[in-house]
Design an enzyme around this catalytic site. Structure first.
Site, PDB file in Angstrom:
ATOM      1  N   MET A  99       0.848  -1.187   0.000  1.00  0.00           N
ATOM      2  CA  MET A  99       0.000   0.000   0.000  1.00  0.00           C
ATOM      3  C   MET A  99       0.886   1.239   0.000  1.00  0.00           C
ATOM      4  SD  MET A  99      -2.203  -1.567   3.139  1.00  0.00           S
ATOM      5  CE  MET A  99      -3.326  -0.198   3.401  1.00  0.00           C
ATOM      6  N   GLY A 187       1.542   4.252   4.243  1.00  0.00           N
ATOM      7  CA  GLY A 187       2.282   3.271   3.464  1.00  0.00           C
ATOM      8  C   GLY A 187       2.621   2.025   4.254  1.00  0.00           C
ATOM      9  N   SER A 188       2.334   0.855   3.720  1.00  0.00           N
ATOM     10  CA  SER A 188       2.506  -0.365   4.486  1.00  0.00           C
ATOM     11  C   SER A 188       2.262  -1.578   3.598  1.00  0.00           C
ATOM     12  CB  SER A 188       1.535  -0.361   5.667  1.00  0.00           C
ATOM     13  OG  SER A 188       0.252   0.042   5.220  1.00  0.00           O
ATOM     14  N   ARG A 189       2.022  -2.725   4.244  1.00  0.00           N
ATOM     15  CA  ARG A 189       1.839  -3.967   3.503  1.00  0.00           C
ATOM     16  C   ARG A 189       0.929  -4.899   4.285  1.00  0.00           C
ATOM     17  NH1 ARG A 189       6.995  -7.852   1.974  1.00  0.00           N
ATOM     18  NH2 ARG A 189       5.967  -9.849   2.331  1.00  0.00           N
TER      19      ARG A 189
END
Length: 219
Positions: A99, A187-189
């Site tokens: 993301m 922002g990440s996953r």
């Protein structure tokens, strides 16, 4: 379209700070109109960027216990068989979604059912696409058992910028497929671990929509 609750306080504080900055620039530099205009434009750009990050669009979700829905908006960066050592202690199919700060950061449960396991892990802040981010970064792990008894694991992973993982449920809660269960800032996953016989319906680099894109079909 609404503003997510995780961003309302931050946006209010940011608005106050930017207003104060613009006021001070106009007060102390009254003769420099170009500077005032540049500061105002920069303030608007910064505020709009943060505002869009916390957007929370309303979506309609088609419930289907046979499918696994994308838990977030982003891009598929991993599709592989891998060992899952925290809960299953066995090989599973892994799908990972990255993301970016431009994506909607609402996290949704990929299947509906009972939360069998939930755990938060403090950790590092490696970039979200780093191979070790799944096991070394700050993260949460949630396992949901669907009505057919199939268990699906979904993991929120903080990145180098995202250092604020939020979650709203715990073990033994009952979740509806596509229901919001968390949020990750900036922002990440998300990793999803599926049974080996699951039929994957996405490809690498494919864009996903949380609660809409079908990741896989369960046997």
């Amino acid at each position: 379209m609404t503003i997510h609750k995780e961003g309302r306080k931050l946006l209010f504080v940011l608005l106050a700070v930017l207003f104060a900055i613009n006021y001070m620039v106009s007060y102390f530099l009254p003769g420099l109109a170009i500077v005032q205009q540049l500061v105002l434009i920069a303030s608007l750009v910064i505020y709009l960027l943060i505002l869009q990050f916390f957007r929370s669009p309303s979506i309609s979700i088609e419930i289907d216990d046979k499918v696994v829905l994308a838990p977030a908006e982003g891009k598929v960066v991993v599709i592989e068989n891998t060992m899952e050592d925290e809960y299953f202690h066995a090989e599973r199919k892994q799908i990972s979604i990255f993301m970016s700060p431009l994506n909607v950061h609402v996290c949704r449960t990929p299947v509906g059912g009972l939360v069998k396991y939930f755990k938060y892990h403090a950790g590092k802040y490696l970039v979200a696409w780093h191979p070790k981010s799944s096991t070394e970064n700050e993260r949460t792990t949630m396992v949901v058992q669907n009505p057919a008894g199939v268990e699906v694991l979904v993991r929120q992973i903080a990145g180098a910028v995202a250092r604020r993982i939020k979650w709203y449920h715990k073990e033994n809660d009952q979740l509806t497929q596509g229901q919001e269960y968390g949020f990750i800032k900036f922002g990440s996953r998300l990793d999803v671990f599926l049974p080996l016989d699951a039929e994957i319906k996405v490809e690498l680099e494919q864009k996903t929509k949380g609660g809409k894109t079908i990741l896989a079909v369960l046997k």
